[in-house]
Design a protein around this motif. Structure first.
Motif, PDB file in Angstrom:
ATOM      1  N   SER A   2      47.258  53.249  41.674  1.00  0.00           N
ATOM      2  CA  SER A   2      46.448  53.358  42.886  1.00  0.00           C
ATOM      3  C   SER A   2      45.666  52.065  43.089  1.00  0.00           C
ATOM      4  N   ASN A   3      45.715  51.573  44.305  1.00  0.00           N
ATOM      5  CA  ASN A   3      44.979  50.358  44.661  1.00  0.00           C
ATOM      6  C   ASN A   3      45.194  49.162  43.743  1.00  0.00           C
ATOM      7  N   PRO A   4      46.422  48.692  43.615  1.00  0.00           N
ATOM      8  CA  PRO A   4      46.618  47.513  42.765  1.00  0.00           C
ATOM      9  C   PRO A   4      45.981  46.271  43.389  1.00  0.00           C
ATOM     10  N   LEU A   5      45.541  45.322  42.548  1.00  0.00           N
ATOM     11  CA  LEU A   5      45.000  44.062  43.074  1.00  0.00           C
ATOM     12  C   LEU A   5      46.124  43.192  43.627  1.00  0.00           C
ATOM     13  N   ILE A   6      47.234  43.215  42.916  1.00  0.00           N
ATOM     14  CA  ILE A   6      48.388  42.445  43.355  1.00  0.00           C
ATOM     15  C   ILE A   6      49.568  43.392  43.444  1.00  0.00           C
ATOM     16  N   LEU A  80      40.997  33.605  43.855  1.00  0.00           N
ATOM     17  CA  LEU A  80      41.808  33.269  42.681  1.00  0.00           C
ATOM     18  C   LEU A  80      41.254  32.104  41.877  1.00  0.00           C
ATOM     19  N   GLY A  81      41.484  32.171  40.563  1.00  0.00           N
ATOM     20  CA  GLY A  81      41.326  30.990  39.721  1.00  0.00           C
ATOM     21  C   GLY A  81      42.728  30.602  39.278  1.00  0.00           C
ATOM     22  N   ILE A 157      40.777  37.238  40.129  1.00  0.00           N
ATOM     23  CA  ILE A 157      42.035  37.173  39.386  1.00  0.00           C
ATOM     24  C   ILE A 157      42.207  35.754  38.847  1.00  0.00           C
ATOM     25  N   LEU A 158      42.586  35.644  37.578  1.00  0.00           N
ATOM     26  CA  LEU A 158      42.877  34.332  37.014  1.00  0.00           C
ATOM     27  C   LEU A 158      44.384  34.231  36.764  1.00  0.00           C
ATOM     28  N   LEU A 189      43.824  39.205  34.456  1.00  0.00           N
ATOM     29  CA  LEU A 189      44.600  38.021  34.079  1.00  0.00           C
ATOM     30  C   LEU A 189      46.067  38.231  34.438  1.00  0.00           C
ATOM     31  N   VAL A 190      46.662  37.203  35.050  1.00  0.00           N
ATOM     32  CA  VAL A 190      48.109  37.197  35.210  1.00  0.00           C
ATOM     33  C   VAL A 190      48.594  35.941  34.499  1.00  0.00           C
ATOM     34  N   LEU A 191      49.431  36.103  33.484  1.00  0.00           N
ATOM     35  CA  LEU A 191      49.841  34.906  32.757  1.00  0.00           C
ATOM     36  C   LEU A 191      51.340  34.891  32.524  1.00  0.00           C
TER      37      LEU A 191
END
Ligand SMILES: Nc1ncnc2c1ncn2[C@@H]1O[C@H](COP(=O)(O)OP(=O)(O)O)[C@@H](O)[C@H]1O
Ligand SMILES: [Mg+2]
Lengths: 308, 270, 270
Positions: A2-6, A80-81, A157-158, A189-191
């Motif tokens: 529910s409600n994802p950031l991305i 975003l970072g 979000i980084l 974090l997305v890496l």
């Protein structure tokens, strides 16, 4: 979710006729640490650039905080970072000046940035280097500065593209520790990485990518459970004999992979398997029993190793 | 306290422009403070050297120069042309080599465009920076020549805005051209074009020494307009020509800005 | 194990190996090199020679140039300057590249080739480029009737000698500096440009104020220019002065090369 950031659906990116990213779907939830694991050329950086609103997709939909990055580029970038694969610090400026001017690019007030800098220098363990030129920093310090710089705008979000590639083991561990802290603070974090240990350490959930497509998705533990056995026995009989001996070994385990330099045997009990092999009169020059890792998951899914 | 997101919303930033070209000036100043002052200082020295060499050395061989119906000392003749020239050189340095470096080597613009800044912020900011530098040059040069008694008319003060206009024109145009170049060898091409333009545009002698057709070509080049503009103010001969020269540069600036921001967008936001 | 490496041969011809490697990499840019080496002095010759030539004739006639046509007067200087800038490019850039940017010299030095041989190899390749450019330019001068064929052919070795004297110092300087960021700027604007302007290039050194003349005395360009004018037009220089010019240039060359080879050895073994 529910409600994802991305959220990405059918995300595709072509360079001419070449499809770098092929119809991928994924969601990232708030506070999550999400990984893209895959070898060089899998399309990880390409996805990161689309998410960062600096590259236009060929087709599919992408939403970041409910907004399409192509239509709301500056607004999305304000959330975003970004830590790109190659450090792109400003070589003409010092450490603090780098942090300061980057904050100014976001339109932040001087006062706000000045306070923020102290916090970030401490976070990046660069207090002693505050007036040093970027050139004078080691690889690990540059990486930490790039991350600190990405945090100056207090992003939601980084995005980290291969945060530890090219660093020595000690510098990697320092960096992992810093990223853990961010995770604890609730930063999403997305890496991307092509190191399975990094993915296991840092990611709550990840997708395994190869040649532009997603092969599997899940937490590190669940992926290992789903695609591999509990233990792995690695045996070597010398480069020339591995192939020769492989057919005899195949019958002794659930699954087997023959690599140029060694044979991997998937089993629930590695020690026991090794005994059986020795018993059968085959003497390995070296042997190793270990737990299954994401590397084995990747091998199972693609028939190749992560680092070639 | 407003955060990055509020700022992006308030300003209603467009994809092209976040309304913050001044942060590039801030960056320019930070970099200038520590390392970049050398080219500025040496850039100021250059026209002064030319003035000394050609004015005093050459002046002895040439004596006086007659243009139209006035006869003046050779040194006085070349002073305004050298000012226009140095305004151009300063602007070109900042907007070509410097920009080339930031586009292809340090990737600074790429970094900037990964923040809410837009391509027009970058184009405007960089060009303004080149402009400020051009301004500093021309003030310095004007001071020197005034001390040498080479400014016959009070109007010469207007040479400063004129030099800024020239710098603006060359900076925006130079940046646009640079955005198409990928290698250092291609950059060498810029010098290759600049040298003949500098030599032929009449800063050192009246272009009337050339055949008609060559004169026409020279009069189509921007530097000639720049030199004539500065000269008009220098000698207080304000006429309709001034309007033509100014228009020429305004058009040049417009084209340069338009092309540059389009190119930056195409290069980095694709 | 020995793959037939003949150490004595390398010790004898190492410099030539380096020189031929340098020439090979230069040949990639031959079109640009030729355009710059011939184009730039040609522009000066046409613009200044003709444009200013007209004014000089109207002014002092040929009395200021010992009876020599103005365009012919500047030709030997432009020729020597071509050699100087060509040799400078091919010593400064490869040396900084070799020590710093790509560290090629350290790889070459890990073979039996010595630092001294690398220095001389780079230098020889640079001389060769200058020789080519100067010959081409000399032929152009003949074609345009700027000089007459005959003893004026000495212009070629004289120009290369002038360039070689300056280039030897540049080889040393480039090997010496550790931080190159502002080096090019300072070199271009505070060394090359003043040397070009104040070496009696466009007017006799003596027509400048006395306090500016020492720039010419220490400038290889002036010495080479004076020798060149003497060989091409019987400029009227005393034999003593011819000897002085020659001794000056050779001394500079020997000292520069000595310093450079020593500096190469040192930096490579650091
Ligand atoms: N700008 C580009 N033009 C053409 N091909 C590209 C471009 N960027 C990436 N690629 C190609 O797309 C594929 C994926 O690249 P990338 O996303 O960088 O992979 P990864 O980050 O997983 O190593 C590679 O084969 C790469 O060569
Ligand atoms: Mg990548």
């Amino acid at each position: 979710m529910s409600n994802p950031l991305i959220s990405a659906r059918g995300l595709t990116k072509k360079f001419g006729d070449f499809t770098a990213v092929n119809a991928v779907d994924f969601d990232v939830a708030k506070g999550e640490s999400f990984g893209l694991l895959g070898p060089n050329g899998a399309g990880k950086s390409t996805i990161m650039r689309v998410l960062a609103a600096t590259s236009q997709r060929t087709s599919g939909t992408v939403e970041i905080l409910g907004k399409d990055p192509e239509l709301f580029g500056p607004l999305v970038r304000a959330h975003l970072g970004v830590v790109p694969q190659q450090d792109n610090l400003d070589g003409e400026l010092t450490v603090t000046e780098n942090l300061y001017i980057y904050g100014r690019y976001f339109g932040l007030s001087k006062k706000f940035i000045k306070n923020k800098i102290e916090e970030l220098l401490e976070f990046a363990q660069l207090e002693e280097k505050r007036d040093a030129k970027v050139e004078a920093l080691s690889g690990g310090m540059k990486r930490r500065l790039t991350i600190a710089r990405g945090l100056v705008s207090e992003p939601d979000i980084l995005l980290l593209d291969e945060p530890t590639t090219g660093l020595d083991p000690q510098a990697r561990h320092i960096l992992w520790d810093r990223l853990f802290r961010l995770k604890e603070q609730g930063v999403t974090l997305v890496l991307t990485t092509h190191f399975m240990d990094e993915a296991e350490q840092l990611c709550d959930r990840l997708v395994v990518m190869d040649k532009g497509s997603i092969m599997a998705e899940g937490s590190p533990a669940s992926l290992i459970k789903q695609y591999s056995s509990k233990e792995v026995l690695e045996v070597r009989f010398g480069s020339d004999r591995n192939k020769e001996i492989a057919p005899q070994l195949a019958t002794m385990c659930e699954r087997m992979e023959t690599l140029p330099d060694r044979i991997l045997m998937y089993t629930e009990d590695g020690e026991k398997l090794l005994e059986e092999i020795t018993h059968a009169g085959m003497h390995a020059t070296t042997s190793l029993v270990r737990r299954s890792s994401l590397e084995d998951v990747f091998l199972r899914l693609t028939g190749r190793t992560l680092i070639e | 306290m407003s955060n990055a997101v509020d700022i992006a919303m308030n300003r209603r930033s467009t994809a092209m422009y976040a309304g913050r070209p001044y942060v590039l000036l801030e960056r320019g100043w930070l970099a200038f403070r520590s390392t970049n002052w050398v080219p500025v200082v040496t850039g100021f020295v250059e026209p002064v050297l030319f003035l000394l060499a050609f004015g005093y050395g050459m002046g002895n061989l040439i004596g006086d120069v007659t243009t139209g119906n006035t006869t003046i000392d050779y040194t006085l003749f070349i002073a305004p042309g050298l000012l226009a020239n140095s305004a151009m050189n300063g602007a070109i340095y900042d907007s070509t080599w410097n920009v080339f470096w930031k586009l292809n080597e340090s990737k600074l613009y790429k970094t900037m465009l990964s923040t809410p800044l837009g391509p027009l912020d970058i184009a405007l900011g960089e060009i303004t920076w080149a402009l400020i530098r051009g301004l500093v040059y021309s003030i310095g040069f004007l001071t020197v020549v005034t001390a040498l008694g080479l400014t016959p008319s009070f109007w010469a003060i207007l040479a400063i805005p004129a030099a800024s206009l020239i710098a603006f024109g060359f900076a925006s145009f130079g940046m646009a051209v640079t955005s198409y170049f990928k290698t250092y060898q291609q950059m060498g091409f810029i010098n290759f074009v600049l040298l003949p333009m500098t030599l032929f545009s009449g800063s050192l002698y009246p272009i009337s020494v050339y055949p008609d057709w060559l004169e026409k070509i020279i009069m189509a080049l921007p530097l000639w307009h720049g030199i004539e503009l500065v000269r008009a103010f220098w000698f207080g001969e304000i006429n309709s020509g001034v309007f033509v020269h100014v228009t020429y540069f305004v058009v040049m600036i417009g084209i340069g800005l338009f092309v540059t921001s389009r190119r930056l967008r195409a290069l980095f936001l694709r | 194990m020995n793959a037939g490496i003949d150490v004595p041969t390398i010790q004898r011809f190492g410099a030539l190996y380096i020189a031929s490697a340098r020439l090979k990499s230069m040949s990639k840019w031959r079109t640009i090199i030729a355009a710059v080496d011939i184009g730039n002095p040609l522009f000066y010759l046409i613009a200044v020679g003709i444009g200013i030539g007209v004014m000089v004739e109207q002014g002092s006639g040929t009395s200021g140039t010992n009876g020599i046509k103005y365009i012919s007067f500047i030709a030997p200087a432009l020729l020597a300057n071509t050699a100087i800038t060509g040799i400078m490019d091919e010593t400064v850039f490869p040396t900084i590249e070799g020590f710093k940017w790509r560290k090629l010299f350290f790889a070459q030095n890990s073979t039996p080739i010595t630092g001294r041989q690398i220095a001389i190899g780079v230098y020889l390749a640079a001389l060769f480029r200058a020789l080519f450019a100067v010959i081409a330019y000399y032929i152009l001068l003949l074609a345009f009737d700027v000089v007459n064929f005959g003893i004026s052919i000495l212009l070629v070795p004289i120009a290369v000698l002038g360039g070689g004297a300056f280039g030897a110092l540049m080889l040393f300087a480039a090997a010496k500096i550790e931080k190159e960021d502002q080096f090019f700027n300072i070199l271009g604007r505070l060394v090359i440009m003043p040397m070009f302007l104040f070496s009696g290039t466009f007017f006799p050194l003596t027509s400048m104020p006395v306090y500016l003349q020492p720039i010419g005395w220490i400038s290889p360009l002036w010495h080479a220019t004076e020798l060149g004018r003497e060989s091409a037009f019987d400029y009227g220089i005393s034999t003593t002065m011819v000897v002085v010019h020659l001794v000056f240039l050779f001394t500079l060359l020997v000292i520069g090369l000595g310093l450079a080879t020593r500096q190469f050895e040192r930096r490579l073994s650091k």
